[in-house]
Structures are given as C-alpha cells and as structure tokens.
Motif scaffolding. Structure first.
Motif, PDB file in Angstrom:
ATOM      1  N   ALA A 130      66.086  11.619  40.045  1.00  0.00           N
ATOM      2  CA  ALA A 130      65.585  10.619  39.086  1.00  0.00           C
ATOM      3  C   ALA A 130      66.468   9.376  39.090  1.00  0.00           C
ATOM      4  CB  ALA A 130      65.523  11.230  37.686  1.00  0.00           C
ATOM      5  N   TRP A 131      67.772   9.562  39.154  1.00  0.00           N
ATOM      6  CA  TRP A 131      68.753   8.471  39.178  1.00  0.00           C
ATOM      7  C   TRP A 131      68.499   7.537  40.361  1.00  0.00           C
ATOM      8  CZ3 TRP A 131      72.881   7.514  35.801  1.00  0.00           C
ATOM      9  CH2 TRP A 131      73.909   6.678  36.248  1.00  0.00           C
ATOM     10  N   ILE A 132      68.322   8.138  41.539  1.00  0.00           N
ATOM     11  CA  ILE A 132      68.089   7.365  42.760  1.00  0.00           C
ATOM     12  C   ILE A 132      66.732   6.671  42.719  1.00  0.00           C
ATOM     13  CG2 ILE A 132      67.581   7.597  45.222  1.00  0.00           C
ATOM     14  CD1 ILE A 132      70.493   7.545  44.813  1.00  0.00           C
ATOM     15  N   VAL A 133      65.703   7.376  42.276  1.00  0.00           N
ATOM     16  CA  VAL A 133      64.351   6.808  42.253  1.00  0.00           C
ATOM     17  C   VAL A 133      64.286   5.616  41.304  1.00  0.00           C
ATOM     18  CG1 VAL A 133      61.964   7.248  41.555  1.00  0.00           C
ATOM     19  CG2 VAL A 133      63.187   8.920  42.967  1.00  0.00           C
ATOM     20  N   ILE A 134      64.873   5.750  40.116  1.00  0.00           N
ATOM     21  CA  ILE A 134      64.869   4.645  39.146  1.00  0.00           C
ATOM     22  C   ILE A 134      65.613   3.442  39.716  1.00  0.00           C
ATOM     23  CG2 ILE A 134      65.718   3.889  36.887  1.00  0.00           C
ATOM     24  CD1 ILE A 134      65.182   6.771  35.907  1.00  0.00           C
ATOM     25  N   ALA A 135      66.762   3.691  40.345  1.00  0.00           N
ATOM     26  CA  ALA A 135      67.552   2.594  40.924  1.00  0.00           C
ATOM     27  C   ALA A 135      66.752   1.859  42.005  1.00  0.00           C
ATOM     28  CB  ALA A 135      68.850   3.144  41.517  1.00  0.00           C
ATOM     29  N   ILE A 136      66.052   2.619  42.850  1.00  0.00           N
ATOM     30  CA  ILE A 136      65.286   1.997  43.938  1.00  0.00           C
ATOM     31  C   ILE A 136      64.102   1.213  43.384  1.00  0.00           C
ATOM     32  CG2 ILE A 136      63.826   2.491  45.940  1.00  0.00           C
ATOM     33  CD1 ILE A 136      65.742   4.798  46.605  1.00  0.00           C
ATOM     34  N   ILE A 137      63.394   1.767  42.396  1.00  0.00           N
ATOM     35  CA  ILE A 137      62.274   1.046  41.783  1.00  0.00           C
ATOM     36  C   ILE A 137      62.771  -0.258  41.166  1.00  0.00           C
ATOM     37  CG2 ILE A 137      60.606   1.083  39.882  1.00  0.00           C
ATOM     38  CD1 ILE A 137      60.278   4.097  40.415  1.00  0.00           C
ATOM     39  N   TRP A 138      63.904  -0.206  40.482  1.00  0.00           N
ATOM     40  CA  TRP A 138      64.491  -1.399  39.867  1.00  0.00           C
ATOM     41  C   TRP A 138      64.801  -2.446  40.938  1.00  0.00           C
ATOM     42  CZ3 TRP A 138      68.151  -0.547  35.130  1.00  0.00           C
ATOM     43  CH2 TRP A 138      68.405  -1.756  34.507  1.00  0.00           C
ATOM     44  N   LEU A 139      65.311  -1.979  42.079  1.00  0.00           N
ATOM     45  CA  LEU A 139      65.627  -2.897  43.173  1.00  0.00           C
ATOM     46  C   LEU A 139      64.367  -3.590  43.689  1.00  0.00           C
ATOM     47  CD1 LEU A 139      67.750  -4.000  45.208  1.00  0.00           C
ATOM     48  CD2 LEU A 139      67.192  -2.044  46.664  1.00  0.00           C
ATOM     49  N   TRP A 140      63.284  -2.852  43.816  1.00  0.00           N
ATOM     50  CA  TRP A 140      62.035  -3.457  44.298  1.00  0.00           C
ATOM     51  C   TRP A 140      61.475  -4.442  43.282  1.00  0.00           C
ATOM     52  CZ3 TRP A 140      58.960  -2.526  48.816  1.00  0.00           C
ATOM     53  CH2 TRP A 140      59.597  -1.727  49.768  1.00  0.00           C
ATOM     54  N   VAL A 141      61.619  -4.146  41.990  1.00  0.00           N
ATOM     55  CA  VAL A 141      61.199  -5.100  40.951  1.00  0.00           C
ATOM     56  C   VAL A 141      62.035  -6.371  41.048  1.00  0.00           C
ATOM     57  CG1 VAL A 141      61.087  -5.522  38.459  1.00  0.00           C
ATOM     58  CG2 VAL A 141      60.330  -3.331  39.388  1.00  0.00           C
ATOM     59  N   THR A 142      63.328  -6.212  41.324  1.00  0.00           N
ATOM     60  CA  THR A 142      64.207  -7.369  41.499  1.00  0.00           C
ATOM     61  C   THR A 142      63.748  -8.228  42.665  1.00  0.00           C
ATOM     62  OG1 THR A 142      66.102  -6.185  40.561  1.00  0.00           O
ATOM     63  CG2 THR A 142      66.586  -8.092  41.961  1.00  0.00           C
ATOM     64  N   MET A 143      63.310  -7.581  43.747  1.00  0.00           N
ATOM     65  CA  MET A 143      62.798  -8.351  44.877  1.00  0.00           C
ATOM     66  C   MET A 143      61.585  -9.180  44.463  1.00  0.00           C
ATOM     67  SD  MET A 143      61.340  -7.142  48.614  1.00  0.00           S
ATOM     68  CE  MET A 143      59.837  -6.466  47.921  1.00  0.00           C
ATOM     69  N   PHE A 144      60.713  -8.610  43.639  1.00  0.00           N
ATOM     70  CA  PHE A 144      59.544  -9.359  43.170  1.00  0.00           C
ATOM     71  C   PHE A 144      59.980 -10.544  42.311  1.00  0.00           C
ATOM     72  CE2 PHE A 144      56.513 -10.332  39.835  1.00  0.00           C
ATOM     73  CZ  PHE A 144      55.365 -10.596  40.556  1.00  0.00           C
ATOM     74  N   ILE A 145      60.925 -10.320  41.397  1.00  0.00           N
ATOM     75  CA  ILE A 145      61.372 -11.376  40.492  1.00  0.00           C
ATOM     76  C   ILE A 145      62.022 -12.514  41.261  1.00  0.00           C
ATOM     77  CG2 ILE A 145      63.062 -11.923  38.671  1.00  0.00           C
ATOM     78  CD1 ILE A 145      62.456  -9.146  37.511  1.00  0.00           C
ATOM     79  N   ALA A 146      62.921 -12.165  42.195  1.00  0.00           N
ATOM     80  CA  ALA A 146      63.647 -13.200  42.927  1.00  0.00           C
ATOM     81  C   ALA A 146      62.813 -13.825  44.033  1.00  0.00           C
ATOM     82  CB  ALA A 146      64.934 -12.614  43.521  1.00  0.00           C
ATOM     83  N   GLY A 147      61.839 -13.070  44.565  1.00  0.00           N
ATOM     84  CA  GLY A 147      61.086 -13.560  45.709  1.00  0.00           C
ATOM     85  C   GLY A 147      59.742 -14.173  45.381  1.00  0.00           C
ATOM     86  N   PHE A 148      59.004 -13.544  44.478  1.00  0.00           N
ATOM     87  CA  PHE A 148      57.629 -13.986  44.210  1.00  0.00           C
ATOM     88  C   PHE A 148      57.475 -14.757  42.898  1.00  0.00           C
ATOM     89  CE2 PHE A 148      57.153 -10.323  47.061  1.00  0.00           C
ATOM     90  CZ  PHE A 148      56.379 -10.896  48.059  1.00  0.00           C
ATOM     91  N   TYR A 149      58.301 -14.421  41.898  1.00  0.00           N
ATOM     92  CA  TYR A 149      58.172 -15.104  40.617  1.00  0.00           C
ATOM     93  C   TYR A 149      58.371 -16.616  40.728  1.00  0.00           C
ATOM     94  CZ  TYR A 149      59.075 -16.242  35.690  1.00  0.00           C
ATOM     95  OH  TYR A 149      59.054 -16.805  34.450  1.00  0.00           O
ATOM     96  N   PRO A 150      59.365 -17.112  41.499  1.00  0.00           N
ATOM     97  CA  PRO A 150      59.503 -18.575  41.630  1.00  0.00           C
ATOM     98  C   PRO A 150      58.251 -19.231  42.235  1.00  0.00           C
ATOM     99  CG  PRO A 150      61.505 -17.497  42.354  1.00  0.00           C
ATOM    100  CD  PRO A 150      60.482 -16.410  42.153  1.00  0.00           C
TER     101      PRO A 150
END
Length: 669
Positions: free
Chosen positions: A608-628
């Motif tokens: 669960a720890w690893i899965v949550i961390a990876i999902i958070w990382l992918w959300v970060t990619m969306f925020i930094a990459g697509f949100y702008p």
C-alpha cells in the motif's frame, strides 16, 4: 580475492561521447529553443526581455499552472533524486519519506510569505529590496551576504552530485562536467530572463517526471522483482543480512530509524533556509499574479512531496534487493560508502533494471534537474548583482538598459563562479553527502530574521542586524566544537558527521530567533507597512509600449491593498492554514506515531505504501506537465493565431482576470 572484489571499478555504461552530447549539445539545443520562444513571445505578446521588469519579473503576470510547475521544478534538484535514493539505501523507508517531508512544508509556507510580500511591496524585485527599505544600508549588506552564501552552497550541492553521477554514467571528467553544465543555462537565462526560467523549468520538469514514472513501471518488470510483495521479501532479506544501525531490529522496513530522524531535523531546517533565503523564490513570487502565488505554491509544494518519496523509495530498495545479483553493476560486492555518498544509488539501480536505457534516463534527468534549478539560482544572483549592488551602490541613476546589462554580467559571472567553486570543493574531497548534511549550518541563520521582517512589525533594526550574524557564529561554533568533541579532530570526515551537522544546524536555525526576540523586547520597533509602498522600485520606460499597462498593474496592486484588505487577508489565511496543515501532516501526524510505535512494515502495508507513493508521483506529473497547458490554453491559442495569421489589433492575451483573480487590468492586443 576479497581485496580484488572490493576494489572492482564499475565501468561507465555509456561512452564519453554520449555524456558530452547531453551536457553540451542538448544544452545548446534547449538554449536555442528558448531563444526562439523568447522572440516569439516578444512578437506576439510584446514581452520584451530587454526591459528589466520583463527580464526579472515577467511583468508580474505568471498564472497558477506555470507557477506550480516552477515551484516543483525549483525544488527538483539533482540532489532531490540522488539524495533521496542515498538516504533510502542508508536508512530504509524512513529516509525518502523524511527527505520529502523536509521539502514540502516550507514550500507551502512560502505561499504565506509570498502573498504578504506581493501585497505590501508589489513593485519589489528581490527580498533584499524589502530588507533595505526597512533596515537601511547595514541590513541590506548583511542580507546580501546571507543570500549569496545560500545561493553559492546550494549550487555547489547541485553540481557536486550531478557531476559525480555524470562521471559514473559516462566517464566524462568531473571537472569538465562541472564547468560545462552551466553553459547552456547561462545562454538561455542571459537571453530570456525569468520567463525563460519558467518555461525551461516546465519543460525540464515534465521530462524528468515522465522518466521517473517510467522507472516506477520498469522496476516491477524485471524477473527478480515482479511485484511490491516480491520487492518486500528481498529488502527484508537484505535487512537480515545487513542490519541498519539505529533502526528498530535493524530493519529497512520501519520508520523507527534514529539516523533518519536526525537527517530529517537537519534536512527540514536546511531547506527552510534554502527557500526563505533564496531570492529566486521571491523573484518567482513577484512574477506571479497575487492569487497564483498562494495557489501555485500550495499545489506545487504538495505535489512535490511524491518525487523524493516515490522515486527515492523505489530506486533505493531496488539497489538493496538486486545488489547481490549479477544484474547489479557492482556485483559481486556491495556499494562502497564513497559510491553511496556520491549519489550513485539511483544510477546503479536504473542500470540494473533498464541497462543502458536506464543509464541514459538518469543522465538525462540529472542534466535536466541541475540545469533547471541552476537557472533559477543564476537569475537569483543576477538580480542581486544588478538591483541590489549595482543600482543601489554604484549607479542610483541607472536606466533600464544599465540594469539589464548588469543582469547579463551577473548571469555570466555566477555561472563561471559556481563551476569554479564546486570544482574546488571536489578537489577538497567534499561530496554530495557532506554538503547535504552541512548546508543547513550556513543557510539557516537568516530564517527567523527574514520571517520577522515580512510578518512582524516589532522586530528592530538592531535585532535584524545582530541576530543572523550571531546565529551563524553560534552554528559554526557548535558544528566545529561537536565535530571535535565526538571525533577528536576537525576534518572533512568529522565535520560531515550526522551529529555535528545536526547540532550545528539546530543552533544556526533557532539561536537567531532567540537573539532577535530578546533584542527586540529591549527596544521594539513599530514599522508601518505602508512605508514599503513609498519608494518607486519598478522601471517605467517610454520605449516600451506596454509600460503604461505595467504601471497600471503595479499601481492597482498597491492601491488594492488598502481598498480590498479583506480579500488579501482571505488568501493570507488560506496560505497560513495550508502551511500549518502541511507541516502537521507531513512532519507530525503521519511519521512520528509510526516512529514511536516501532512498527515494522508487513508485506500488505508495504505494498500500500509503494502504490500510494507511485500514484502520487503520477498525479504530480499531471500537475507539473498538463495543468500549465490547461491553465494557459487561451493564451497559447492566442500566440498560435498571432504567429500564424499576424497579430490581432484587439484581443485578450489570456483569460479574463476575474478567472484568475488578478487585481490588474486585462492586457489588450
């Protein structure tokens, strides 16, 4: 035989030619792209980087999406990736978590400082102008020294880690890498100013996050590791074979780690210093629209957390799991302490799971990270040289053209100086690990005096001048004294120890608060915040057709502080609430109960720890990459149309200000 194995040298998986192509050729290609983009923006939007307001603050018009991306990028140091894997290898799951928790709270906290500065002194370009108006020349000089020390040690930390990684991956000489890395940065920052920094931040961050997300997939595609549960089993076995001193039962799978907690204390204090004393963060705040400061720094700060947490955990555990297999570059030996301290856990893990492709990926993200953050540092020092030294002490009648010229001189000078200084540290046997632990001793003395300058009207001039200087002396004294007390000598090895650095950092951070409060209570001041708006700081230029618009924007921001206090207090409260919540969540409520419980992760909990961390990382990619792109879609469409069909006579160059909440007028074209 054992000696031979220990002395085995890992051959670089990539050729020197590949290293020079990335460091030199790609650097110049990016610089050329930024030159084209800068000219395109001048043609379509009238953004002239020959004017200081555009060069330094992008006409104070950056929106939330690009601000959030720039915030993520501003902390996406090469050391964030190399260092988080380094502490994960040393301390287990606690290392990357504390690395991440040592970054996000102060980024979010800066939203509070940013909105306060933005509203109280809307024409400012740097933190140092704020200090000068309140404390005069003496305070100004003290902060110039503090901020330059902060920038210099931060850049050294970046370049040392990046050049060591590039050397390990390609065999490129460390000194050559150190001098070549800033070249492309100097070129595009010289031409494009802060807007080029924002745009390259965005591009670099997007590329880095794509590669980081790729590593999180590739990690579970190798035969030895096909699931988080299998990774758990291998790391558990590694802990049994090589127990971690200071961890509960020697396990890598527990948050109860004394070494990681001491690192966490050093790291969070050092990073508070790096953020608050980095004029680059203030430049980015001044460049953003008022509400974009709060939203951008909150969103960016929380999104950033996933990068060192997810990437550091996955890549360090890959090293622990695969180290005794032929797949790992150092097999049949373990990594040496020098290799770990040089930040090679991440490169070696990438090679283990993806071969030369993994090496190329790490080479690219290391290059992207160091050049992106170096750009912010270069523009930061450039602003100090041009606005705070040249314009103030050498030519108070300086024109816009004069300031731009000295900004360019500052960009080139600091690019050369940072490379030379980092090279000197390398030849003094100083590496990433040493600077990662030590830098707080130098960056922390200005934390509380700066916060008090912006938020506490009672701090006196004497307190502001004395407290950071005494604080730095106290921190250095404690650091050297404890190094000698614990190890009986003062050397690079002893001064880089965990305990001396922790005690020195704590002393540097908190003693100035004590000095300032005591001195202020003896004779408090009562500064009038309105005094900040009495001095004209922004340039108006008859040569710039948008100067009138700029002047209106700045004047509106200044006047609106009086006419719309409730709105700005609302954003200040939002910033304060999120700052407190982020600190309590990331630093208290989440990790400390786990530390106290002495809990060792089960396979299910670790998954669960690893899965949550990876999902958070992918959300970060969306925020930094697509949100702008989503946030700035209308302006992008406008630029496209203006470029293809000629510049329209009347059209908004972006969305309405009501959408963003800006206090300034809409620019018409």
């Amino acid at each position: 035989m054992a000696s031979t194995i220990t002395d085995t040298v890992v051959e670089p998986p990539l050729s020197q030619a590949v290293g020079y192509v990335v460091v030199v050729v790609i650097g110049f290609v990016i610089a050329l792209i930024m030159v084209f983009v800068t000219r395109l923006l001048k043609k379509t939007l009238g953004e002239d980087n020959g004017k200081s307001e555009m060069f330094m603050t992008a006409n104070r018009s950056i929106r939330t999406g690009l601000t959030a991306s720039a915030v993520v990028s501003g902390w996406l140091w090469s050391t964030a990736m190399l260092g988080s894997a380094f502490v994960g290898y040393n301390f287990g799951v606690a290392g990357p978590f504390w690395f991440a928790a040592g970054c996000s709270p102060m980024i979010v906290f800066f939203s509070l400082l940013g909105i306060a500065c933005k509203m109280r002194i809307p024409e400012a370009h740097t933190l140092l102008e704020i200090v000068r108006i309140r404390y005069g020349t003496a305070g100004h000089i003290v902060w110039i020294v503090l901020c330059l020390i902060n920038n210099i040690i931060a850049v050294a930390n970046m370049l040392l880690g990046a050049s060591a990684a590039i050397n390990a991956l390609t065999g490129v000489n460390i000194t050559a890498a150190t001098f070549l890395l800033p070249v492309g940065v100097v070129v595009y920052t010289f031409i494009g100013g802060i807007k080029a920094t924002f745009l390259t931040d965005y591009f670099h961050t997007f590329v880095i996050l794509i590669i980081a997300c790729y590593f999180t997939i590739q990690a579970f595609l190798v035969n030895e590791i096909n699931s988080p549960a299998q990774l758990y089993s291998l790391v558990k076995a590694a802990g049994d074979a090589h127990p971690v001193s200071g961890n509960h039962e020697g396990s890598y799978l527990t948050m109860t780690s004394h070494g990681a907690l001491m690192f966490a204390i050093i790291h969070i204090l050092a990073n508070f210093g790096l953020v608050i004393m980095d004029t680059g963060f203030f430049v980015k705040a001044f460049s953003a629209r008022p509400e974009a400061v709060v939203k951008g720094y909150i969103v960016g700060g929380i999104a950033y957390f996933a990068i060192p947490w997810a990437l550091g955990t996955v890549m360090s555990f890959l090293a622990l799991a695969l180290e005794d297999t032929p797949r790992f570059p150092t097999f049949p030996r373990r990594m040496t302490a020098t290799e770990v301290s040089n930040g090679l856990v991440l490169p070696y893990s990438a090679i283990a799971i993806a071969g030369k492709g993994g090496a190329a990926g790490v080479l690219l993200i290391t290059f992207m990270a160091v050049t992106s953050t170096l750009s912010a540092q270069v523009i930061s020092v450039s602003s100090i040289i041009s606005f705070d030294i040249y314009r103030r002490y050498f030519n108070r009648a300086a024109t816009d053209r004069d300031v731009i010229r000295w900004s360019h001189i500052g960009v080139v000078f600091f690019g050369l100086f940072s490379a030379a200084f980092s090279t000197a540290l390398h030849y003094g046997n100083v590496d990433l690990g040493w600077t990662l632990y030590f830098l707080g001793v130098l960056t922390c003395p200005g934390i509380f005096p700066t916060i008090f300058t912006i938020l506490w009207k009672k701090q006196s001039q004497a307190a502001a001048l004395i407290s950071p200087l005494f604080g730095m002396a106290t921190g250095l004294g404690v650091w050297l004294g404890t190094a000698y007390g614990f190890y009986g000598e003062i050397t690079v090895a002893s001064t880089g120890g965990t305990l001396p650095c922790m005690y020195g950092t704590v002393a540097s951070a908190f003693s100035p608060a004590l000095y300032s409060i005591v001195i202020t209570l003896i004779r408090p001041a009562n500064f009038d915040w309105r005094d900040y708006r009495k001095e004209k700081l922004a340039f108006d230029s008859d040569e710039n057709p948008s100067a009138l618009v700029l002047s209106q924007v700045v004047d509106e921001e200044a006047n609106s502080y009086e006419s719309n206090k409730a709105r700005f207090r609302y954003w200040g409260k939002i910033a304060a609430i999120w700052s407190a919540a982020t600190f309590l969540g990331h630093w208290v409520l989440w990790p400390l109960p786990m530390y106290a419980s002495k809990y060792i992760f089960s396979s299910t909990f670790f998954t669960a720890w690893i899965v949550i961390a990876i999902i958070w990382l992918w959300v970060t990619m969306f925020i930094a990459g697509f949100y702008p792109l989503i946030d700035g879609r209308e302006q992008l469409l406008y630029i496209w149309r203006a470029w293809r069909h000629g510049r329209p006579t009347v059209e908004t160059a972006g969305t309405s200000d009501e959408e963003e909440g800006s206090t300034g007028p809409v620019k018409t074209r």
